[in-house]
Structures are given as C-alpha cells and as structure tokens.
Write a protein that holds these residues in place. Structure first.
Motif, PDB file in Angstrom:
ATOM      1  N   ALA A  30       0.902  -1.076  -0.268  1.00 35.30           N
ATOM      2  CA  ALA A  30      -0.075   0.013  -0.001  1.00 35.30           C
ATOM      3  C   ALA A  30       0.685   1.253   0.390  1.00 35.30           C
ATOM      4  CB  ALA A  30      -1.140   0.195   1.155  1.00 35.30           C
ATOM      5  N   ALA A  31       1.743   1.321   0.660  1.00 33.83           N
ATOM      6  CA  ALA A  31       3.002   2.222   1.344  1.00 33.83           C
ATOM      7  C   ALA A  31       3.423   2.403  -0.349  1.00 33.83           C
ATOM      8  CB  ALA A  31       3.835   2.445   1.918  1.00 33.83           C
ATOM      9  N   GLN A  32       4.361   1.316  -1.592  1.00 28.47           N
ATOM     10  CA  GLN A  32       4.425   1.357  -2.032  1.00 28.47           C
ATOM     11  C   GLN A  32       3.737   2.146  -3.905  1.00 28.47           C
ATOM     12  OE1 GLN A  32       5.759  -2.117  -2.778  1.00 28.47           O
ATOM     13  NE2 GLN A  32       6.531  -3.217  -1.530  1.00 28.47           N
ATOM     14  N   SER A  33       2.579   1.790  -3.229  1.00 29.65           N
ATOM     15  CA  SER A  33       1.127   2.144  -4.519  1.00 29.65           C
ATOM     16  C   SER A  33       1.346   3.696  -4.218  1.00 29.65           C
ATOM     17  CB  SER A  33       0.159   1.280  -4.515  1.00 29.65           C
ATOM     18  OG  SER A  33      -0.651   1.343  -4.954  1.00 29.65           O
ATOM     19  N   SER A 107      -2.408  -3.758  -7.866  1.00 33.28           N
ATOM     20  CA  SER A 107      -2.268  -2.279  -7.391  1.00 33.28           C
ATOM     21  C   SER A 107      -0.955  -1.473  -8.491  1.00 33.28           C
ATOM     22  CB  SER A 107      -2.301  -1.379  -6.232  1.00 33.28           C
ATOM     23  OG  SER A 107      -2.606  -0.311  -6.303  1.00 33.28           O
ATOM     24  N   CYS A 108      -0.158  -2.195  -7.752  1.00 34.80           N
ATOM     25  CA  CYS A 108       1.598  -1.562  -7.524  1.00 34.80           C
ATOM     26  C   CYS A 108       1.464  -1.598  -9.510  1.00 34.80           C
ATOM     27  CB  CYS A 108       2.394  -2.081  -6.572  1.00 34.80           C
ATOM     28  SG  CYS A 108       2.604  -1.847  -5.302  1.00 34.80           S
ATOM     29  N   ARG A 109       1.258  -2.274 -10.101  1.00 38.78           N
ATOM     30  CA  ARG A 109       1.969  -2.772 -11.193  1.00 38.78           C
ATOM     31  C   ARG A 109       0.807  -2.340 -12.162  1.00 38.78           C
ATOM     32  NH1 ARG A 109       1.064  -8.346 -10.102  1.00 38.78           N
ATOM     33  NH2 ARG A 109      -1.250  -8.670 -11.114  1.00 38.78           N
ATOM     34  N   GLU A 110       0.099  -1.825 -11.898  1.00 46.32           N
ATOM     35  CA  GLU A 110      -0.496  -0.996 -12.569  1.00 46.32           C
ATOM     36  C   GLU A 110      -0.161   0.827 -11.955  1.00 46.32           C
ATOM     37  OE1 GLU A 110      -4.731  -0.671 -10.837  1.00 46.32           O
ATOM     38  OE2 GLU A 110      -5.405  -3.209 -11.928  1.00 46.32           O
ATOM     39  N   ARG A 111       0.311   1.171 -11.575  1.00 48.52           N
ATOM     40  CA  ARG A 111       0.740   2.483 -11.308  1.00 48.52           C
ATOM     41  C   ARG A 111       2.542   2.692 -11.798  1.00 48.52           C
ATOM     42  NH1 ARG A 111      -2.521   5.866  -8.912  1.00 48.52           N
ATOM     43  NH2 ARG A 111      -3.268   4.918  -6.668  1.00 48.52           N
ATOM     44  N   ILE A 112       3.081   1.493 -11.830  1.00 46.96           N
ATOM     45  CA  ILE A 112       3.738   1.050 -12.142  1.00 46.96           C
ATOM     46  C   ILE A 112       4.530   1.348 -13.996  1.00 46.96           C
ATOM     47  CG2 ILE A 112       6.790  -0.345 -13.152  1.00 46.96           C
ATOM     48  CD1 ILE A 112       5.552  -1.787  -9.915  1.00 46.96           C
ATOM     49  N   ALA A 113       3.087   0.554 -14.399  1.00 44.08           N
ATOM     50  CA  ALA A 113       3.305   1.139 -15.616  1.00 44.08           C
ATOM     51  C   ALA A 113       2.617   2.694 -16.553  1.00 44.08           C
ATOM     52  CB  ALA A 113       1.535   0.273 -16.400  1.00 44.08           C
ATOM     53  N   SER A 114       1.982   2.786 -15.412  1.00 46.33           N
ATOM     54  CA  SER A 114       1.516   4.350 -15.745  1.00 46.33           C
ATOM     55  C   SER A 114       2.471   5.036 -15.130  1.00 46.33           C
ATOM     56  CB  SER A 114       0.631   5.079 -14.172  1.00 46.33           C
ATOM     57  OG  SER A 114       0.181   5.684 -14.525  1.00 46.33           O
TER      58      SER A 114
END
Length: 185
Positions: A30-33, A107-114
């Motif tokens: 959650a913090a990473q996201s 959620s983190c994969r989505e943020r990384i891609a973004s």
C-alpha cells in the motif's frame, strides 16, 4: 532536497525487487503504491500543458518552488531544474521501475505501468536534447528493450514473468489509449 528527489528515494527504498520473491508484506505494498502515485503526479506536472489562459504552466512553476531538483545551485533556470530532475528520473527511478515489472501486487503493477508511461511521455514532450545540447537518455527505448527481453526469459511460466507481462501490457495500453506515442509502440 526536492520533492522529485525525495519521492524517488522513497520508491528506491520501498519498492519490491525481483529478488524479493518470497516476501509478501501486503502492508508495504500500500505504501509502495502511494509513493508511485506521488511520483506519477510529479511527472504529470513536469509534462503538464493546457490551453487554459489562467493556468500557470509547468515551466513557470519550476522557478516558483522546490518541486524539482536544485542540485546545481549555479543553474537556477527553469530548464536547468527540470534537467536535474529528469536526470534523477532516468538514472535512479527508471531502472528501479524496470526491476519491479514483476511486482506481485496488481495495484503496484498498474502504478508502475502508469509511471513508465509518464516517463515516456515526458521524454517526448521535452525533446531529444537537453539544455546544453547533449542528447538526453531515451527512456522509451530502455523500456521497450526491457519488454522485448521478456520474450527471451527461460522461466516463462513463473509468476514474476507473468506479472512482468501484465505490467508491460498495461504500459503499452496506456501508450495506445492515452499518449501521442501510440504510433511508436
């Protein structure tokens, strides 16, 4: 320390690594996201452009605050501040994101891609040359080469590899649906 550099440091210290396969600290995800979302906003601001007449453009804002890196005290021009932040993005953030393509948390994969999409978009907006005329690092080529290297993987059925493919698909989807770079990928 600038917000850009501080955010990159938070991401470097907390983001999942491909070596952390056995780790499953959901609380940390959650913090990473959150840190990835903050970096995404910073990159959007670096690239922000609008037709609004009352809007203060990002290049004007550069000289108004400490959003971007001010590592070079002698170079206080808006373009110099942006160039320093861009160097941090390319040299510190980009390799870290590419290492985390196989993140176990959706959620983190989505943020990384973004964030990868925003980096590619910022590069396109800034042009290919920095303030001093030197050719800038091309993060789009780095990202695409990393995606292409996934096809050479010897462990194509591992979860990390499958997650990396999902993140890559999301990145390419963002490029096609949201970016002007859709013809380049």
């Amino acid at each position: 320390e600038s917000l850009c550099s501080w955010s990159i440091k938070k991401i470097e210290n907390s983001l999942w690594r491909s070596e952390d396969i056995e780790t499953s600290a959901v609380d940390g995800f959650a913090a990473q996201s959150k840190w990835l979302a903050v970096m995404n906003v910073i990159l959007i601001q670096m690239d922000f452009q609008t037709d609004s007449t009352d809007h203060v453009s990002w290049d004007t804002r550069l000289s108004l605050g400490k959003i971007y890196s001010q590592q070079d005290a002698d170079n206080n021009s808006p373009n110099g501040l942006l160039a320093n932040s861009w160097d941090h993005v390319c040299s510190r953030l980009l390799p870290r994101l590419l290492d985390a393509l196989g993140h176990p948390y959706q959620s983190c994969r989505e943020r990384i891609a973004s964030v990868l999409f925003r980096i590619a978009r910022c590069y396109q907006s800034q042009g290919r040359y920095g303030e001093n005329g030197d050719e800038m690092t091309n993060p789009r080529a780095t990202i695409v080469n990393k995606i292409l290297s996934l096809s050479e993987s010897t462990d194509k059925f591992s979860k990390v590899h499958q997650h990396s493919l999902i993140t890559s698909r999301l990145f390419l989807s963002y490029c096609v649906h949201h970016g002007e770079v859709k013809h380049e990928f």
